[in-house]
Enzyme design. Structure first.
Site, PDB file in Angstrom:
ATOM      1  N   TYR A   4       0.839  -1.209   0.000  1.00 17.51           N
ATOM      2  CA  TYR A   4       0.000   0.000   0.000  1.00 17.51           C
ATOM      3  C   TYR A   4       0.865   1.247   0.000  1.00 17.51           C
ATOM      4  O   TYR A   4       2.080   1.182   0.211  1.00 17.51           O
ATOM      5  CB  TYR A   4      -0.933   0.010   1.220  1.00 17.51           C
ATOM      6  CG  TYR A   4      -0.227   0.217   2.560  1.00 17.51           C
ATOM      7  CD1 TYR A   4      -0.301   1.429   3.230  1.00 17.51           C
ATOM      8  CD2 TYR A   4       0.508  -0.809   3.149  1.00 17.51           C
ATOM      9  CE1 TYR A   4       0.346   1.623   4.453  1.00 17.51           C
ATOM     10  CE2 TYR A   4       1.154  -0.639   4.368  1.00 17.51           C
ATOM     11  CZ  TYR A   4       1.074   0.577   5.014  1.00 17.51           C
ATOM     12  OH  TYR A   4       1.712   0.763   6.206  1.00 17.51           O
ATOM     13  N   GLY A  22       0.938   4.880   1.982  1.00 13.93           N
ATOM     14  CA  GLY A  22       0.360   5.567   3.137  1.00 13.93           C
ATOM     15  C   GLY A  22      -0.242   6.911   2.768  1.00 13.93           C
ATOM     16  O   GLY A  22      -0.175   7.359   1.610  1.00 13.93           O
ATOM     17  N   GLY A  74       0.223   9.949   4.731  1.00  6.29           N
ATOM     18  CA  GLY A  74       0.807  11.052   5.498  1.00  6.29           C
ATOM     19  C   GLY A  74       1.601  12.033   4.650  1.00  6.29           C
ATOM     20  O   GLY A  74       1.613  11.968   3.413  1.00  6.29           O
ATOM     21  N   HIS A  97       1.856  -8.676  -1.940  1.00  4.43           N
ATOM     22  CA  HIS A  97       2.830  -8.359  -0.892  1.00  4.43           C
ATOM     23  C   HIS A  97       4.213  -8.025  -1.454  1.00  4.43           C
ATOM     24  O   HIS A  97       5.150  -7.767  -0.705  1.00  4.43           O
ATOM     25  CB  HIS A  97       2.913  -9.553   0.077  1.00  4.43           C
ATOM     26  CG  HIS A  97       3.463  -9.211   1.421  1.00  4.43           C
ATOM     27  ND1 HIS A  97       4.659  -9.724   1.882  1.00  4.43           N
ATOM     28  CD2 HIS A  97       2.992  -8.407   2.407  1.00  4.43           C
ATOM     29  CE1 HIS A  97       4.888  -9.259   3.108  1.00  4.43           C
ATOM     30  NE2 HIS A  97       3.898  -8.452   3.445  1.00  4.43           N
ATOM     31  N   LYS A 128       7.383  -6.101  -2.909  1.00  2.33           N
ATOM     32  CA  LYS A 128       7.921  -4.742  -2.758  1.00  2.33           C
ATOM     33  C   LYS A 128       9.107  -4.588  -3.711  1.00  2.33           C
ATOM     34  O   LYS A 128      10.205  -5.076  -3.436  1.00  2.33           O
ATOM     35  CB  LYS A 128       8.377  -4.471  -1.320  1.00  2.33           C
ATOM     36  CG  LYS A 128       7.215  -4.355  -0.309  1.00  2.33           C
ATOM     37  CD  LYS A 128       6.795  -5.709   0.181  1.00  2.33           C
ATOM     38  CE  LYS A 128       5.561  -5.646   1.051  1.00  2.33           C
ATOM     39  NZ  LYS A 128       5.805  -5.588   2.453  1.00  2.33           N
ATOM     40  N   ASP A 158      14.067   3.507 -14.224  1.00  2.00           N
ATOM     41  CA  ASP A 158      14.877   3.230 -15.418  1.00  2.00           C
ATOM     42  C   ASP A 158      15.524   1.853 -15.272  1.00  2.00           C
ATOM     43  O   ASP A 158      14.823   0.869 -15.248  1.00  2.00           O
ATOM     44  CB  ASP A 158      15.891   4.351 -15.674  1.00  2.00           C
ATOM     45  CG  ASP A 158      15.202   5.665 -16.063  1.00  2.00           C
ATOM     46  OD1 ASP A 158      14.024   5.616 -16.496  1.00  2.00           O
ATOM     47  OD2 ASP A 158      15.811   6.733 -15.898  1.00  2.00           O
TER      48      ASP A 158
END
Length: 513
Positions: A80, A82, A84, A173, A175, A180
């Site tokens: 996800y 965030g 903030g 999940h 990451k 480039d």
């Protein structure tokens, strides 16, 4: 209560698939791991292209720099984004980079592709989707936001299971952060905690076009079978694509398997061809002549001393190369070898536990103390999750003691005031060596979720280079320095008290966290 009843059919784990090791390991040094290329693509690079990052602040700073300097592509896959101030800064960097690219009017225009999980990215009124809609509205031709929805969350289960709890069924999940030809592999999400005081692991692979192409294609493949975010905050599937929770589940999973395996197999074929060409050219002429030829063509590359192997785990789609290779590494580790294994959520699969307890290598397992667990202090039922992890840890420690393996298998708890712990992966030290020659780094936690429910990706990095081995060793040491060894007295401390209801419920729900 009804939500938990609906989960009942999923509580019993399926019969595990027994997979024999692909072949025996090679006898010497880093080359003993070349069997991995029988299953996945192998990318040979120079160790000078690899940089290990050590802190969340360094990770965040690098993300911003890479976005600002990207010319052709930004590809980001995360659980996800965030909501903030720090996350907004990242979105602002993307907007600025896209604006600059369009103003330049060059031959190549920057394209941004973002892959997130649907359920986690849709949580709350202000969420990942609302953060990214302004980008979609301003640059509709150059921004793609894909939201993966597990095919296992469907029908009555999807209608009745509440927000947050729906995330236990399965997630995107992975990451991967790609700019480039530069790739960052990590376990960290795009959220302020991961930029400030949640410790994770991060590695940058610089100027690695083949690796960047592979991960860009992988994210594209998952994106193609995901819901596409629209400018009005609705979602829709690509034309002609089976819907993940409204369409036929088997048909959807088959298409997803084909798309992902296409990426893996085509990359493997390309790399084998490249390997074959390099081998034949080195056989036909002297290294000096081939170097002069390369220099004349302006394509001089240093000889590889480091090999990158992408390991993908997507059990809902029948893809389990990460599980196979991890199990083989644990099985084949010899007496005298040391494996440092870390996970923010200690909830190993039975297969991994059996291998750790039944094989010959020494293990140093780093896990989160209750206070640095990501769920510590959470509201409602989630607040009991750290206690459930304590219970799982205590059970495993008791088994280690029962088998009198305390010297060979050691548990250590990460503890750091004001921080949480999210690092995962392993470092392998061959017998007689003070430096690791292999590490696994990426998104898997070695738990049931990682193996059976979620979409995961990590890389095995194998290196002969002493300087890179030293970097990896330093990373491992820095993490383990913040830890204390677990003993029987650890579980007598007041903060380790586990309520009876947690003990009763944990065996039923441990496959969901």
């Amino acid at each position: 209560r009804s939500s938990w009843l609906l989960l009942a059919p999923l509580l019993t784990p399926p019969v595990p698939v027994i997979t024999a090791p692909p072949c025996s390991l090679y006898p010497e040094g880093a080359h003993r791991f070349q069997w991995i290329r029988n299953l996945v693509p192998e990318f040979g690079i120079s160790s000078s292209h690899v940089k290990v990052l050590l802190s969340p602040a360094e990770f965040y700073k690098l993300l911003k720099v890479q976005i600002k300097t990207a010319k052709q592509r930004v590809v980001m896959a995360s659980l996800y984004l965030g909501t903030g101030f720090l996350e907004q800064e990242l979105v602002d960097c993307l907007e600025e980079a896209l604006k600059k690219s369009l103003q330049a009017k060059g031959s190549s225009v920057l394209r941004v592709s973002i892959l997130l999980d649907f359920t986690r990215g849709s949580r709350g009124r202000k969420n990942s989707r609302t953060m990214l809609i302004p980008l979609l509205q301003r640059f509709p031709e150059h921004v793609r936001v894909s939201l993966f929805h597990t095919p296992n969350l469907r029908g009555l289960l999807r209608l009745l299971i509440p927000e947050r709890f729906n995330e236990t069924i399965g997630l995107q999940h992975i990451k991967v952060y790609l700019f480039d030809d530069n790739v960052i592999l990590s376990g960290a999400n795009l959220s302020d905690l991961y930029f400030t005081n949640r410790q994770d692991r991060y590695v940058l692979l610089r100027d690695s076009p083949e690796i960047a192409d592979f991960f860009a294609e992988l994210v594209d493949a998952i994106g193609d079978v995901s819901l596409q975010l629209q400018q009005d905050d609705t979602v829709q599937m690509m034309e002609g694509m089976v819907h993940p929770y409204q369409g036929d589940k088997m048909a959807y999973c088959e298409i997803a398997n084909q798309r992902v395996m296409e990426v893996i197999n085509s990359a493997r074929t390309r790399q084998e061809l490249l390997h074959s060409k390099t081998f034949h050219s080195s056989q036909e002429g002297s290294p000096l002549l081939s170097q002069q030829d390369s220099q004349a063509s302006g394509d001089l590359k240093p000889e590889p001393d480091t090999w990158i192997y992408p390991l993908i785990q997507m059990k809902p789609f029948g893809i389990q190369t990460d599980e196979m290779i991890t199990e083989t590494l644990l099985t084949e580790a010899e007496r005298g070898a040391r494996i440092y294994l870390t996970t923010g959520y200690f909830n190993l699969t039975q297969a991994y536990m059996d291998l750790i307890l039944g094989t010959r290598a020494e293990y140093r397992i780093l896990l989160a103390s209750p206070e640095v667990n990501g769920f510590f202090g959470a509201k409602g039922m989630a607040g009991a999750i750290p206690a459930a992890y304590v219970y799982i840890e205590h059970q495993f420690y008791s088994e280690v003691c029962c088998l009198r393996q305390q010297e060979r298998v050691q548990l250590q708890e990460y503890s750091r005031t004001g921080w949480t712990f999210h690092a995962k992966g392993l470092w392998l030290y061959l017998a007689g060596s003070n430096l690791p020659c292999l590490t696994l780094i990426g998104s898997p936690n070695f738990g049931y979720r990682s193996v059976h429910r979620d979409l995961e990706a990590q890389v095995a990095i194998v290196t002969e280079n002493k300087a890179l081995q030293q970097q990896l060793h330093q990373e491992q040491e820095q993490l383990y320095l913040c830890s204390g060894v677990v003993s029987s007295s650890t579980f007598e401390q007041p903060n380790r008290y586990v309520k009876l209801w947690v003990k009763l419920v944990t065996p039923l729900i441990k496959n969901f966290f």
